[in-house]
Scaffold this motif. Structure first.
Motif, PDB file in Angstrom:
ATOM      1  N   MET B  74      40.874  39.868  50.129  1.00 36.85           N
ATOM      2  CA  MET B  74      40.344  38.500  49.993  1.00 36.85           C
ATOM      3  C   MET B  74      40.186  38.114  48.528  1.00 36.85           C
ATOM      4  N   SER B  75      39.621  39.026  47.731  1.00 40.28           N
ATOM      5  CA  SER B  75      39.404  38.730  46.308  1.00 40.28           C
ATOM      6  C   SER B  75      40.730  38.641  45.561  1.00 40.28           C
ATOM      7  N   ALA B  76      41.610  39.618  45.808  1.00 44.91           N
ATOM      8  CA  ALA B  76      42.890  39.631  45.097  1.00 44.91           C
ATOM      9  C   ALA B  76      43.747  38.452  45.522  1.00 44.91           C
ATOM     10  N   SER B  77      43.625  38.043  46.798  1.00 46.52           N
ATOM     11  CA  SER B  77      44.510  36.972  47.273  1.00 46.52           C
ATOM     12  C   SER B  77      44.236  35.663  46.536  1.00 46.52           C
ATOM     13  N   SER B  78      42.952  35.370  46.238  1.00 49.67           N
ATOM     14  CA  SER B  78      42.706  34.116  45.524  1.00 49.67           C
ATOM     15  C   SER B  78      43.254  34.207  44.102  1.00 49.67           C
ATOM     16  N   ALA B  79      43.105  35.396  43.469  1.00 48.66           N
ATOM     17  CA  ALA B  79      43.645  35.566  42.118  1.00 48.66           C
ATOM     18  C   ALA B  79      45.174  35.424  42.131  1.00 48.66           C
ATOM     19  N   TRP B  80      45.814  36.059  43.128  1.00 50.51           N
ATOM     20  CA  TRP B  80      47.277  36.004  43.200  1.00 50.51           C
ATOM     21  C   TRP B  80      47.790  34.628  43.616  1.00 50.51           C
ATOM     22  N   TYR B  81      47.022  33.964  44.464  1.00 46.49           N
ATOM     23  CA  TYR B  81      47.411  32.600  44.856  1.00 46.49           C
ATOM     24  C   TYR B  81      47.443  31.707  43.618  1.00 46.49           C
ATOM     25  N   ILE B  82      46.402  31.856  42.807  1.00 49.68           N
ATOM     26  CA  ILE B  82      46.322  31.056  41.580  1.00 49.68           C
ATOM     27  C   ILE B  82      47.474  31.421  40.646  1.00 49.68           C
ATOM     28  N   ARG B  83      47.719  32.727  40.504  1.00 57.68           N
ATOM     29  CA  ARG B  83      48.790  33.173  39.599  1.00 57.68           C
ATOM     30  C   ARG B  83      50.149  32.627  40.052  1.00 57.68           C
ATOM     31  N   THR B 165      41.039  33.248  36.822  1.00 59.87           N
ATOM     32  CA  THR B 165      42.488  33.477  36.793  1.00 59.87           C
ATOM     33  C   THR B 165      43.214  32.276  36.191  1.00 59.87           C
ATOM     34  N   ILE B 166      42.740  31.064  36.503  1.00 54.35           N
ATOM     35  CA  ILE B 166      43.387  29.870  35.921  1.00 54.35           C
ATOM     36  C   ILE B 166      43.260  29.921  34.406  1.00 54.35           C
ATOM     37  N   ILE B 167      42.100  30.348  33.939  1.00 60.59           N
ATOM     38  CA  ILE B 167      41.880  30.377  32.483  1.00 60.59           C
ATOM     39  C   ILE B 167      42.580  31.596  31.860  1.00 60.59           C
ATOM     40  N   GLY B 168      42.365  32.770  32.477  1.00 59.00           N
ATOM     41  CA  GLY B 168      42.899  34.001  31.897  1.00 59.00           C
ATOM     42  C   GLY B 168      44.351  34.277  32.209  1.00 59.00           C
ATOM     43  N   LYS B 169      44.882  33.643  33.241  1.00 59.45           N
ATOM     44  CA  LYS B 169      46.287  33.741  33.680  1.00 59.45           C
ATOM     45  C   LYS B 169      46.680  35.084  34.303  1.00 59.45           C
ATOM     46  N   GLU B 170      45.891  36.136  34.088  1.00 63.18           N
ATOM     47  CA  GLU B 170      46.292  37.455  34.584  1.00 63.18           C
ATOM     48  C   GLU B 170      45.449  37.854  35.795  1.00 63.18           C
ATOM     49  N   PRO B 171      46.043  37.906  36.987  1.00 60.10           N
ATOM     50  CA  PRO B 171      45.253  38.214  38.180  1.00 60.10           C
ATOM     51  C   PRO B 171      44.687  39.629  38.208  1.00 60.10           C
ATOM     52  N   GLU B 172      45.487  40.607  37.717  1.00 59.61           N
ATOM     53  CA  GLU B 172      45.007  41.999  37.795  1.00 59.61           C
ATOM     54  C   GLU B 172      43.757  42.198  36.946  1.00 59.61           C
ATOM     55  N   ALA B 173      43.771  41.584  35.764  1.00 65.12           N
ATOM     56  CA  ALA B 173      42.651  41.764  34.839  1.00 65.12           C
ATOM     57  C   ALA B 173      41.350  41.267  35.451  1.00 65.12           C
ATOM     58  N   ILE B 174      41.453  40.388  36.421  1.00 65.08           N
ATOM     59  CA  ILE B 174      40.244  39.829  37.032  1.00 65.08           C
ATOM     60  C   ILE B 174      39.947  40.485  38.384  1.00 65.08           C
ATOM     61  N   SER B 175      40.976  40.608  39.223  1.00 65.15           N
ATOM     62  CA  SER B 175      40.700  41.112  40.572  1.00 65.15           C
ATOM     63  C   SER B 175      40.447  42.622  40.595  1.00 65.15           C
ATOM     64  N   GLN B 176      41.084  43.362  39.681  1.00 58.55           N
ATOM     65  CA  GLN B 176      40.901  44.824  39.730  1.00 58.55           C
ATOM     66  C   GLN B 176      39.491  45.278  39.346  1.00 58.55           C
ATOM     67  N   PRO B 177      38.898  44.713  38.268  1.00 60.91           N
ATOM     68  CA  PRO B 177      37.492  45.100  38.017  1.00 60.91           C
ATOM     69  C   PRO B 177      36.581  44.734  39.178  1.00 60.91           C
ATOM     70  N   VAL B 178      36.844  43.594  39.815  1.00 64.64           N
ATOM     71  CA  VAL B 178      36.021  43.190  40.970  1.00 64.64           C
ATOM     72  C   VAL B 178      36.181  44.237  42.073  1.00 64.64           C
ATOM     73  N   SER B 179      37.438  44.633  42.332  1.00 66.46           N
ATOM     74  CA  SER B 179      37.698  45.639  43.372  1.00 66.46           C
ATOM     75  C   SER B 179      36.987  46.953  43.039  1.00 66.46           C
ATOM     76  N   ALA B 180      37.036  47.325  41.739  1.00 63.84           N
ATOM     77  CA  ALA B 180      36.402  48.583  41.321  1.00 63.84           C
ATOM     78  C   ALA B 180      34.893  48.515  41.547  1.00 63.84           C
ATOM     79  N   ILE B 181      34.293  47.385  41.186  1.00 65.06           N
ATOM     80  CA  ILE B 181      32.836  47.232  41.371  1.00 65.06           C
ATOM     81  C   ILE B 181      32.497  47.268  42.860  1.00 65.06           C
ATOM     82  N   VAL B 182      33.310  46.570  43.650  1.00 63.72           N
ATOM     83  CA  VAL B 182      33.061  46.518  45.095  1.00 63.72           C
ATOM     84  C   VAL B 182      33.167  47.922  45.689  1.00 63.72           C
ATOM     85  N   SER B 183      34.231  48.654  45.316  1.00 62.04           N
ATOM     86  CA  SER B 183      34.443  49.952  45.959  1.00 62.04           C
ATOM     87  C   SER B 183      33.403  50.975  45.523  1.00 62.04           C
ATOM     88  N   THR B 184      32.868  50.855  44.298  1.00 58.88           N
ATOM     89  CA  THR B 184      31.888  51.862  43.862  1.00 58.88           C
ATOM     90  C   THR B 184      30.456  51.509  44.254  1.00 58.88           C
TER      91      THR B 184
END
Lengths: 319, 261
Positions: B74-83, B165-184
């Motif tokens: 869900m989190s990555a999909s919004s980042a990737w949709y924007i990208r 993501t719109i501002i930073g343009k890079e989806p991984e840089a945003i969604s991956q830290p979120v995923s890491a925080i969520v998983s830990t």
């Protein structure tokens, strides 16, 4: 009624440029500097300028995608900054004719999707999409995936997309860029038909011939500023550009009073450069008749908007 | 007015689902991943203990990994949709149409939510039948309803991810830290009680933890209705996300022309 009003629009962008490994320098780019113009109902209005002149920035402000640093803009009386949703409902846009689609959906699926984004129900959007694919001459190709489309087909689909909610104002950013001559001609004919049906059209283009043939009025932008505006005819007259008259003479090998050349039929052609074509033509024809020359054909070549553009923009660049 | 927005939401949902279903491999992988990972950890546990641990421990991890999968998707999909929207310039067209950004992000999250719901239904059903037999099936279906409600606050986080993501343009840089925080920190794969105090607080203040907690407690039969008292608090994420998105939109995105690349 003034459908589009731009009042003293300015927009600058800050860009960080890397200097060495650690240092960056902030550069300010003045994309638009005090651009003002008005577009009347049912008019085709052209925005001309070289790359980086500020055309797309102006268009994006009008489409509500960008907020200007200062100035105001109105679309059909609605403020583009304060009432973006009202503006969005009445404009149709083509920002990049080959972009903006779901490649794995068919053309018609894409149109239905955009129709629904504009608030149409699925049934109405489908019906409208079917009408539009016929209007833009996509035919059965509309039922193929967009990833299989040529550039020309995407451009047609893009125009259909901009018309899906039947907007009264259409904003087209270089709608024929990269298209072959036949596709370009079809798109131009379509734009003409849209204006005839009462739509107001704002168009940007690099193609001077296209703008000259399509637009009622034109502004030329360079480095974010308007450098000239008027009808294509007015722009030519303002600059006192020369007309060229070519008169084919059937019974002469040489005429010493004028510059001449031989055409592909082997006949002599008298060439005259003038700023007053009517007077000059009558004068030359009288002279030629006095000497019993037989005239085969007469051609009056008007100065083109391209010459105006080269003069105005070239002059600005100091060429 | 509401009808128009529902129609817009359904339009985006429909095309996104069509897009995803035209790539069936991703869906298959999403179903097998939680089963595979939970079975792997169960096998490791069997090796360490010398005998198979309780099936409930496997179920705990299966549900945790499934919800982890859903929330990350869900989190990555919004980042990737924007990208993808930036790359294809689709975003410019969408935002030049009269669509509320929350509708866009809601439909993208809903798309991945439906995908996740399908995954949860398949994987969870297998897990419940294997662990508890048919008797707990009614609890499982109630947990599905609660899961849908519990996932709604995640929309707020997705809105912030979208703006970033719109501002930073890079989806991984945003969604991956979120995923890491969520998983830990969310206690999806292991109990949150074993985490250090700070991480525990982070985990308990995020909606992901509650999604897994509600589902597990309903299925396993220790659900306390009073725990639903956290839900209104979680919905603050939605309001918070919307306010932040609007702030970014008016003060950065529309000022900088960041809808295109």
């Amino acid at each position: 009624m003034k459908e589009i009003i731009a009042k003293n629009l300015t927009k600058k962008f800050k860009k960080k440029v890397r200097k060495g490994i650690f240092n960056t320098e902030e550069r300010v780019i003045h994309a638009v500097k005090g651009v003002s113009f008005e577009v009347n109902h049912g008019e085709i209005f052209g925005l001309l300028g070289p790359n980086g002149a500020g055309k797309t920035t102006t268009i994006k402000i009008l489409c509500t995608l960008l907020i200007p640093d200062s100035g105001e803009a109105y679309i059909h009386g609605y403020n583009v900054i304060k009432e973006p949703n009202k503006v969005r409902e009445i404009i149709g846009v083509v920002l990049a004719p080959d972009k903006g689609f779901y490649e794995r959906l068919t053309g018609i699926e894409n149109l239905v999707y955009y129709g629904r984004l504009y608030g149409m129900n699925k049934k109405d959007a489908y019906k409208r999409a079917e009408e539009l694919v016929n209007l833009v001459d996509l035919g059965k190709d509309a039922y193929r995936f967009v990833e299989e489309y040529s550039l020309g087909m995407k451009a047609k689909l893009s125009i259909a997309k901009s018309l899906i909610h039947d907007p009264s104002i259409i904003i087209l950013d270089e709608p024929t860029v990269g298209l072959d001559p036949i596709s370009s001609r079809k798109i131009r004919a379509l734009i003409h038909d849209l204006a005839n049906s009462g739509k107001t059209i704002l168009i940007t283009s690099h193609n001077m011939w296209e703008v000259e043939n399509l637009c009622n009025r034109v502004i030329m932008i360079n480095k974010g500023e308007i450098v000239s505006q008027g009808t294509p005819k007015e722009l030519k007259e303002k600059l006192n550009l020369s007309y060229f008259i070519e008169i084919e003479v059937l019974n002469a090998d040489k005429i010493s009073d004028y510059e001449t050349s031989i055409n592909e039929k082997g006949n002599l052609v008298v060439k005259i450069e003038t700023q007053k074509p009517n007077e000059s033509l009558i004068k030359v024809l009288d002279k030629l008749r006095e000497k019993n020359y037989i005239i085969g054909s007469i051609k009056v070549i008007e100065p083109t908007l391209e010459e105006v553009f080269a003069r105005v923009i070239g002059g600005e660049k100091g060429n | 007015m509401v009808r128009k927005e529902i129609n817009q939401l359904l339009a985006i949902l429909e095309v996104e689902l069509k897009n995803i279903l035209r790539e069936r491999g991703t869906v298959g992988f999403s179903i097998f991943f939680p089963i595979l990972i939970s079975l792997s950890t169960y096998s490791v546990g069997t090796g360490i203990l010398g005998k198979p641990p309780s099936l409930e421990l496997w179920f705990y991890q299966l549900i945790g990994f499934t919800i982890l999968m859903i929330t990350i998707v869900m989190s990555a999909s919004s980042a990737w949709y924007i990208r993808q929207g930036l790359l294809s310039r689709r975003l410019e067209y969408i935002f030049s149409a009269p669509v509320n950004p929350i509708i866009i992000i809601a439909s993208i999250s809903l798309t991945s939510g439906i995908l996740g719901f399908g995954i949860f239904l398949t994987v969870g059903l297998i897990g419940v039948i294997v662990t508890y037999g048919l008797s707990n099936l009614s609890n499982f279906f109630i947990s599905l309803l609660i899961l849908i409600i519990a996932l709604i606050p995640i929309l707020g986080i997705n809105l912030i991810i979208a703006a970033a993501t719109i501002i930073g343009k890079e989806p991984e840089a945003i969604s991956q830290p979120v995923s890491a925080i969520v998983s830990t920190t969310s206690g999806l794969a292991y109990p949150i009680t074993i985490l250090p105090f700070i991480l525990k607080i982070i985990g308990e203040s995020m909606p992901y933890y509650y999604a897994a907690y509600y589902v597990r407690s309903i299925i396993e039969g220790y659900f306390n209705i009073l725990s639903l008292g956290n839900l209104p608090f979680l919905f603050l994420y939605l309001i918070f996300g919307f306010v932040i998105y609007r702030y970014f939109e008016n003060n950065y995105i529309r000022k900088e022309g960041a809808y295109g690349i």
